[in-house]
Design a protein around this motif. Structure first.
Motif, PDB file in Angstrom:
ATOM      1  N   ILE A 192      29.017  45.613  52.639  1.00  0.00           N
ATOM      2  CA  ILE A 192      28.722  44.388  51.683  1.00  0.00           C
ATOM      3  C   ILE A 192      30.095  44.229  50.797  1.00  0.00           C
ATOM      4  O   ILE A 192      30.394  43.096  50.452  1.00  0.00           O
ATOM      5  CB  ILE A 192      27.450  44.785  50.870  1.00  0.00           C
ATOM      6  CG1 ILE A 192      26.440  44.439  51.922  1.00  0.00           C
ATOM      7  CG2 ILE A 192      27.526  43.893  49.547  1.00  0.00           C
ATOM      8  CD1 ILE A 192      24.915  44.680  51.377  1.00  0.00           C
ATOM      9  N   ARG A 228      32.525  41.956  52.527  1.00  0.00           N
ATOM     10  CA  ARG A 228      32.089  40.458  52.599  1.00  0.00           C
ATOM     11  C   ARG A 228      32.328  39.909  51.270  1.00  0.00           C
ATOM     12  O   ARG A 228      32.768  38.772  51.170  1.00  0.00           O
ATOM     13  CB  ARG A 228      30.499  40.549  53.092  1.00  0.00           C
ATOM     14  CG  ARG A 228      30.117  40.889  54.421  1.00  0.00           C
ATOM     15  CD  ARG A 228      28.848  40.784  54.728  1.00  0.00           C
ATOM     16  NE  ARG A 228      28.351  41.206  55.989  1.00  0.00           N
ATOM     17  CZ  ARG A 228      28.589  40.638  57.096  1.00  0.00           C
ATOM     18  NH1 ARG A 228      28.935  39.026  57.078  1.00  0.00           N
ATOM     19  NH2 ARG A 228      28.342  40.934  58.291  1.00  0.00           N
ATOM     20  N   GLN A 229      32.010  40.683  50.380  1.00  0.00           N
ATOM     21  CA  GLN A 229      32.015  40.015  48.770  1.00  0.00           C
ATOM     22  C   GLN A 229      33.532  39.992  48.516  1.00  0.00           C
ATOM     23  O   GLN A 229      33.882  38.890  47.753  1.00  0.00           O
ATOM     24  CB  GLN A 229      31.478  41.046  47.866  1.00  0.00           C
ATOM     25  CG  GLN A 229      29.850  41.077  48.015  1.00  0.00           C
ATOM     26  CD  GLN A 229      29.602  42.270  47.167  1.00  0.00           C
ATOM     27  OE1 GLN A 229      30.064  42.955  46.664  1.00  0.00           O
ATOM     28  NE2 GLN A 229      28.152  41.812  46.314  1.00  0.00           N
ATOM     29  N   VAL A 252      25.112  38.058  49.986  1.00  0.00           N
ATOM     30  CA  VAL A 252      26.237  38.018  50.527  1.00  0.00           C
ATOM     31  C   VAL A 252      26.259  36.958  51.738  1.00  0.00           C
ATOM     32  O   VAL A 252      25.093  36.810  52.580  1.00  0.00           O
ATOM     33  CB  VAL A 252      26.889  39.359  51.225  1.00  0.00           C
ATOM     34  CG1 VAL A 252      27.278  40.220  49.783  1.00  0.00           C
ATOM     35  CG2 VAL A 252      25.912  39.992  52.237  1.00  0.00           C
TER      36      VAL A 252
END
Length: 313
Positions: free
Chosen positions: A139, A142-143, A253
């Protein structure tokens, strides 16, 4: 006769229809001082004019949205061939640029989506399993590449802005003028510094009142901001690591599989994957009261719209 009167002249006590009010007004059209007698009755002409203006405004907003969508589709069609993967995106294991995903959402670009192989191809490009969802450990990556699911909020007013607003009170302004006059007269008659004591006392009292008011308003502003933040922090169900779990909308996300049901608000621009009888209300955006019949043919979901019926993800 009683049935006739009830049918033709009876008016509901709450929210009567325009037709019922018109029949009642026609029946009592010849009265003394109608302006006074009808002062508690809805102005039907004004109500109709307001309704007409509301519908015209909604129509303008709807047309503007369609024009904007068409213009963005035209622009994105010209830019489609210019999206080249950056090193950051390639190194993260993704196959599509953030700007290109944004162009899909804002222009509802079905052709661009098909160019990436449809939903399955797009899922592959953002490295997500349609069955298991995203991997929690990835995650942060992705952020970093696609950004956070947050919008830039308007900065709140600072303490000194509340202080300045408190000074605008008319009574305080009059007192400040009186204090200035008192200082001038006092120095002229009693000399320095004795002549300024009365005026200085008024000024200090004003500053104390303003300070207390500003502190109180500032604290209330902070409390309201915190409550508003909690109100907007909606929890939604997503699939991550192969199982359903609840997360904040702020933690969503790109690639998250979000599960929607009746009453849910779409927490981000998205693409419909699967579901049944999904109806989404866009009235908060366009004023259109009829539900959108979103589907596999029209897969784009707008953030802020509300699910009226069915379920999907």
């Amino acid at each position: 006769m009683e049935d006739y009167l009830r049918k033709n002249f009876d008016v509901e006590p709450k929210r009567p229809s325009d037709e019922a009010l018109m029949r009642w007004r026609s029946a009592v059209a010849v009265v003394k001082n109608p302006t006074r007698r009808f002062r508690m009755v809805a102005d039907l002409a004004k109500r109709a004019e307001d309704e007409r203006k509301r519908k015209n405004l909604q129509e303008k907003i709807r047309v503007a949205m369609y024009v904007q969508k068409a213009a963005l589709q035209f622009i994105d069609a010209g830019n489609r061939g210019r999206y080249n993967l950056s090193k950051e995106v390639r190194d993260a294991g993704f196959g599509i640029e953030p700007d290109e995903i944004a162009s899909f959402a804002r222009s509802h670009d079905n052709k661009g989506l098909e160019g990436h192989g449809g939903i399955a191809g797009l899922a592959r490009d953002v490295s997500v399993s349609l069955k298991d969802g995203v991997v929690s450990s990835k995650i942060p990556v992705r952020q970093n590449v696609y950004g956070l699911n947050r919008y830039v909020e308007k900065p709140s007013k600072g303490f000194w802005m509340f202080f300045w607003e408190a000074l605008q009170d008319l009574t305080l302004i009059i007192l400040m003028i009186s204090a200035a006059v008192s200082i001038g007269v006092g120095i002229a008659t009693e000399g320095w510094p004795k002549g300024m004591y009365d005026g200085l006392g008024i000024i200090l009292s004003i500053l104390l009142v303003v300070m207390v008011t500003a502190v109180s308003d500032y604290k209330q502003s902070l409390q309201f901001k915190e409550l508003d933040k909690e109100k907007k922090n909606i929890m939604v169900q997503v699939t991550r690591d192969g199982r359903r779990q609840k997360v904040s909308i702020y933690d969503l996300v790109v690639g998250d599989i979000v599960h929607l049901s009746i009453g849910d608000q779409v927490p981000a621009d998205g693409i419909f994957i699967s579901g049944h009888s999904l109806q989404v209300d866009e009235s908060s955006l366009s004023g259109e009261s009829e539900p959108v019949d979103i589907s596999e043919d029209k897969p784009f979901l707008l953030a802020g719209t509300k699910v009226q019926d069915g379920a999907g993800c």
